[in-house]
Structures are given as C-alpha cells and as structure tokens.
Design an enzyme around this catalytic site. Structure first.
Site, PDB file in Angstrom:
ATOM      1  N   TYR A 112       0.851  -1.208   0.000  1.00  0.00           N
ATOM      2  CA  TYR A 112       0.000   0.000   0.000  1.00  0.00           C
ATOM      3  C   TYR A 112       0.876   1.244   0.000  1.00  0.00           C
ATOM      4  O   TYR A 112       1.840   1.318   0.751  1.00  0.00           O
ATOM      5  CB  TYR A 112      -0.896   0.013   1.244  1.00  0.00           C
ATOM      6  CG  TYR A 112      -2.337  -0.306   0.922  1.00  0.00           C
ATOM      7  CD1 TYR A 112      -3.043   0.468   0.010  1.00  0.00           C
ATOM      8  CD2 TYR A 112      -2.979  -1.381   1.526  1.00  0.00           C
ATOM      9  CE1 TYR A 112      -4.359   0.173  -0.302  1.00  0.00           C
ATOM     10  CE2 TYR A 112      -4.299  -1.681   1.213  1.00  0.00           C
ATOM     11  CZ  TYR A 112      -4.984  -0.896   0.299  1.00  0.00           C
ATOM     12  OH  TYR A 112      -6.278  -1.181  -0.004  1.00  0.00           O
ATOM     13  N   GLU A 120      -0.445   4.914  -0.370  1.00  0.00           N
ATOM     14  CA  GLU A 120      -1.204   6.156  -0.549  1.00  0.00           C
ATOM     15  C   GLU A 120      -0.289   7.369  -0.442  1.00  0.00           C
ATOM     16  O   GLU A 120       0.568   7.422   0.439  1.00  0.00           O
ATOM     17  CB  GLU A 120      -2.300   6.300   0.525  1.00  0.00           C
ATOM     18  CG  GLU A 120      -3.492   5.425   0.285  1.00  0.00           C
ATOM     19  CD  GLU A 120      -3.434   4.153   1.082  1.00  0.00           C
ATOM     20  OE1 GLU A 120      -2.316   3.679   1.362  1.00  0.00           O
ATOM     21  OE2 GLU A 120      -4.514   3.628   1.415  1.00  0.00           O
ATOM     22  N   ARG A 179      -2.525  -2.228 -18.001  1.00  0.00           N
ATOM     23  CA  ARG A 179      -3.677  -1.358 -17.788  1.00  0.00           C
ATOM     24  C   ARG A 179      -3.328  -0.245 -16.811  1.00  0.00           C
ATOM     25  O   ARG A 179      -2.713  -0.477 -15.783  1.00  0.00           O
ATOM     26  CB  ARG A 179      -4.863  -2.178 -17.262  1.00  0.00           C
ATOM     27  CG  ARG A 179      -5.441  -2.902 -18.391  1.00  0.00           C
ATOM     28  CD  ARG A 179      -6.424  -3.943 -18.137  1.00  0.00           C
ATOM     29  NE  ARG A 179      -6.582  -4.514 -19.443  1.00  0.00           N
ATOM     30  CZ  ARG A 179      -7.360  -4.012 -20.402  1.00  0.00           C
ATOM     31  NH1 ARG A 179      -8.123  -2.980 -20.177  1.00  0.00           N
ATOM     32  NH2 ARG A 179      -7.388  -4.559 -21.588  1.00  0.00           N
ATOM     33  N   THR A 216      -4.810   6.167 -21.680  1.00  0.00           N
ATOM     34  CA  THR A 216      -4.576   4.837 -21.116  1.00  0.00           C
ATOM     35  C   THR A 216      -3.176   4.411 -21.531  1.00  0.00           C
ATOM     36  O   THR A 216      -2.569   5.001 -22.426  1.00  0.00           O
ATOM     37  CB  THR A 216      -5.591   3.815 -21.656  1.00  0.00           C
ATOM     38  OG1 THR A 216      -5.652   3.940 -23.069  1.00  0.00           O
ATOM     39  CG2 THR A 216      -6.971   4.004 -21.058  1.00  0.00           C
ATOM     40  N   LYS A 255      -2.954   0.542 -24.911  1.00  0.00           N
ATOM     41  CA  LYS A 255      -3.400   0.388 -26.299  1.00  0.00           C
ATOM     42  C   LYS A 255      -2.147   0.397 -27.198  1.00  0.00           C
ATOM     43  O   LYS A 255      -1.297  -0.475 -27.023  1.00  0.00           O
ATOM     44  CB  LYS A 255      -4.421   1.478 -26.638  1.00  0.00           C
ATOM     45  CG  LYS A 255      -5.671   1.380 -25.746  1.00  0.00           C
ATOM     46  CD  LYS A 255      -6.755   2.336 -26.146  1.00  0.00           C
ATOM     47  CE  LYS A 255      -8.052   2.101 -25.397  1.00  0.00           C
ATOM     48  NZ  LYS A 255      -8.120   2.774 -24.093  1.00  0.00           N
TER      49      LYS A 255
HETATM   50  N1  DSN Z   1     -12.815   0.085 -24.492  1.00  0.00           N
HETATM   51  C1  DSN Z   1     -11.915   0.996 -25.169  1.00  0.00           C
HETATM   52  C2  DSN Z   1     -11.892   0.754 -26.637  1.00  0.00           C
HETATM   53  O1  DSN Z   1     -11.999  -0.401 -27.029  1.00  0.00           O
HETATM   54  O2  DSN Z   1     -11.741   1.680 -27.406  1.00  0.00           O
HETATM   55  C3  DSN Z   1     -12.217   2.414 -24.879  1.00  0.00           C
HETATM   56  O3  DSN Z   1     -12.220   2.610 -23.530  1.00  0.00           O
END
Ligand code: DSN
Length: 403
Positions: A44, A46, A224, A215, A218
């Site tokens: 933890y 914080e 994540r 994010t 991607k």
């Molecule tokens: N779920 C994501 C996407 O597939 O674009 C967006 O948050």
C-alpha cells in the site's frame, strides 16, 4: 493447478492462435508481465513519491518516480500523474480537478466515435455534468464547425478532443483555439493514439491542450493504467489532489512498474518504427478490404484503426464479429456515424493493427487478413467452410512471434 491458472493458460493459447484486430488491445513484453505478477502488488502506498502515509516505500518511490520521469520525457510534459487506475478514472479525475457539478462539457458523441466518459448520458460524466456532444460530417470527419457553434452557444467549461473509434488525425490546434476563444479548458484524451503522438506520427495536443489523458495499454503497449499530463503547475497540483485523495486510494504499484517499463520501451527508436508500421498496416488493410468491395468510414485511415461500414454487404456488425471470432479473428461490432441500427446490432465493425504489428506482421500480411475476412462474409452460413478458414487462420498467425 488451480482452475484459474488452467483458464489463464487457455487464454494465452487462445490469444496465440487468434488474429487480434481489436484496436484498443496489444501484447505486453515479458518484462511487463513480470512486473504485473510481482511483490509490488503486496504494498500500500497512498500519497505520492517521498510523501506517503505508510512506511516501507523506498523502492516504490523510486519506481513511481521513474514512471513519472519517463512519461514527462516521452510526451514532452512538465508534470505527469501515473496513478489513475485506467482511462475512465483519469478522465473523472480531470473533471473532479477542474469542474463543479452541473458544469458544461463538450465532447465527441459515443455513436460518432467518442467515449462514454466524454459525456454520454449513461456515464457519470453525462449525469453529474451538463454534457453536450459534437459529431462528424457526412464524410466521417470531425465537424469542427459544429464544435465552434456549440462552444459559442453553450460556453462549456471544458472541451474534450479524442476518440475511441475515429480514423483521421485530430486537429488539436483548431479545438484548442475554440476552447481559448471561450475561456474553456481543452482536455485531449489520446488513449487510442498516444503511442502515435509520442513518436511524432500523429500531431501532438501540446501546446494546444491544457491536459492530456491516455490509457497505457493500447498502442502504447503497456499494462492497464493511465497517465494524466500537463504543463500547467496549478492544474498539476489540482490533478494530483483529485486522483488521491479525491478519487482513489492506494496506487496499483505493480501496474505503475509495468507502465514505467512500457514508457522506457516506447522511448527506444524501435518503438517509433513500430508505430510507423502500425499505420502502414492499417492503411494496407484498408486498401485490401476496399479492393474486395468493403466500404470504410471516411474512406480510409490516418491512424491505427478502421471502421468498416457493412451496409453494402448485407450483414450486421454483431453477426459478422461473432462469425469472425468463430474462425479466431477478433474484432468488435461498432456503430458507424449516423447509424440507425441498435448498438447491439450496429452496421459496422472496428479493426485495428496495434496487436498484429507487435507480432511482426507487415503490409503483405494485410492482404491475407482481408482475404480471410472476405471469405467469412461470403461463407457466413457455411459451417464447414468456416471450420476450414479457422484452420487456415491458426496456421497463418502461429507463424509469427509468440507471446
Ligand atoms: N474500451 C476501449 C476501446 O476499445 O476503445 C475504450 O475505452
């Protein structure tokens, strides 16, 4: 072995035997998987580096500091927060930092390719804020004139650029100028394109945005999580307070370590080549599909994703994405602009090239993939042919690097 470990093994095999075309997905490196499964999850923390509420933070502080420094370097930002659990909480933290309940925000509508957290009425962003949406032109481009008109008419306190299903480059300067003209903040949510932005193959929102969110999982190819970036010290302080203690408790240290590794990987020259190839593959896939009679929203792509308008193929996106999945080609059904069909049976599918480019696929392989997709459309009710295509797909994709 526990049932869960058995299921994880099956999922790993499923991913290895699939052509993964979901535009928001990727494969992380082995180093990132190690970070995610490490002792960091036991801790933890914080607070922020060197200002924590619990003891035992000497290594955690170093890890989070490295993540912050790499984020600043990669995106040319003076301040970075790396603690938001994912993209939706990152956007909420920005709203919490800058807005009061019922303030007006303006973002791209979900059916036009926006995101739930950009003000959709089922989201907290559309329920607790007064959200207004802009859309696309009939050609499938962002309707900048509509943004201007809505901004003048409604005087939003914040304008959001960024998208989940849009195939063209975003003119961040034009949106930034509109925001400035009415004294609004400009938030650029570059979740889908952040890797492309960082490597210069897509225009950068700075200096035309006050804040960037993204994010990390991607095109950026991390675990994540999310980054919130700004060059404004006052906003940076407000954002840090909004993330913790405003919205979240203890940061996910194992994810932050994975993010630090992903950012370091993205700072290497090979990552720029990867991003260039992501776009080259998306363009090649688009051309190959067009040569087989498929229609693309906006006529093509300038980034990593394609939206296929299926109306001339006499099939809906739900039926096609399920049939593609049955032959190990993963896509998602997607509304197309001005779609009159339900979001459960929309007229489109969304395709993206980040994951297959990580495996090493090149332009010539896009012809093969377009051919598989076309064969599925033409054999939609023929289970024997679909079974044969599935065998071919597995043989094709397992030639490439395995994760
Ligand atoms: N779920 C994501 C996407 O597939 O674009 C967006 O948050």
């Amino acid at each position: 072995m526990s049932t869960i470990l058995e299921l994880i093994k099956k999922e790993t095999l499923r991913q290895a035997q699939s052509i993964r075309l979901i535009a928001s997905e990727n494969y992380v490196s082995q180093d990132i998987l190690i970070a995610l499964g490490s002792s960091l999850t036991n801790k933890y923390s914080e607070g922020y580096p060197y200002h924590r509420y619990y003891e035992g933070q000497e290594y955690i502080d170093e890890i989070e500091t490295l993540a912050i420094e790499s984020a600043k370097k990669l995106f040319g930002a003076e301040f970075a927060n790396v603690q938001a659990y994912s993209g939706s909480p990152a956007n909420l933290a920005v709203y919490f930092a800058l807005l009061e309940p019922h303030d007006t925000i303006l973002g791209l509508s979900l059916p036009a390719g926006g995101h739930l957290t950009h003000g959709h009425k089922v989201s907290i962003s559309g329920k607790w804020l007064n959200s207004i949406s802009y859309g696309l032109t009939p050609e499938g481009h962002i309707n900048y004139e509509e943004i201007e008109q809505l901004a003048q008419a409604h005087k939003p306190k914040l304008i959001i650029s960024g998208h989940s299903a849009y195939t063209r480059q975003v003119d961040f300067k034009r949106i930034g100028d509109i925001a400035k003209s009415i004294g609004a903040y400009h938030l650029a949510d570059i979740s889908h394109i952040s890797g492309l932005v960082a490597t210069g193959v897509h225009p950068h929102p700075f200096p035309d945005a006050d804040i960037i969110t993204t994010t990390t999982h991607k095109v950026l190819r991390g675990p994540r999580g999310a980054l919130i970036l700004t060059n404004n010290p006052e906003l940076a302080t407000k954002i840090d307070k909004a993330v913790f203690p405003g919205l979240q408790g203890g940061p996910h240290n194992n994810n932050i370590a994975g993010i630090a590794i992903a950012l370091e990987e993205a700072l290497a020259p090979e990552y720029t080549q990867y991003c260039e190839q992501v776009i080259a593959n998306a363009k090649a896939l688009g051309e190959a599909l067009k040569s087989k009679g498929f229609t693309l929203v906006s006529g093509g792509t300038e980034n990593h994703l394609l939206l296929v308008d299926l109306r001339n193929k006499n099939i809906d996106g739900d039926t096609l994405s399920k049939a593609l999945n049955s032959v190990h080609i993963e896509t998602n059904k997607n509304s197309i602009p001005f779609d009159t069909a339900s979001p459960f049976k929309p007229n489109g599918i969304r395709l993206g090239t980040p994951a297959i480019t990580t495996l090493g696929l090149k332009e010539a392989d896009m012809e093969t993939i377009a051919d598989f997709i076309n064969q599925v459309v033409e054999s939609i009710d023929n289970t024997d042919t679909l079974a044969h295509i599935k065998e071919q797909v597995i043989a094709f994709i397992t030639q490439f690097k395995q994760y």
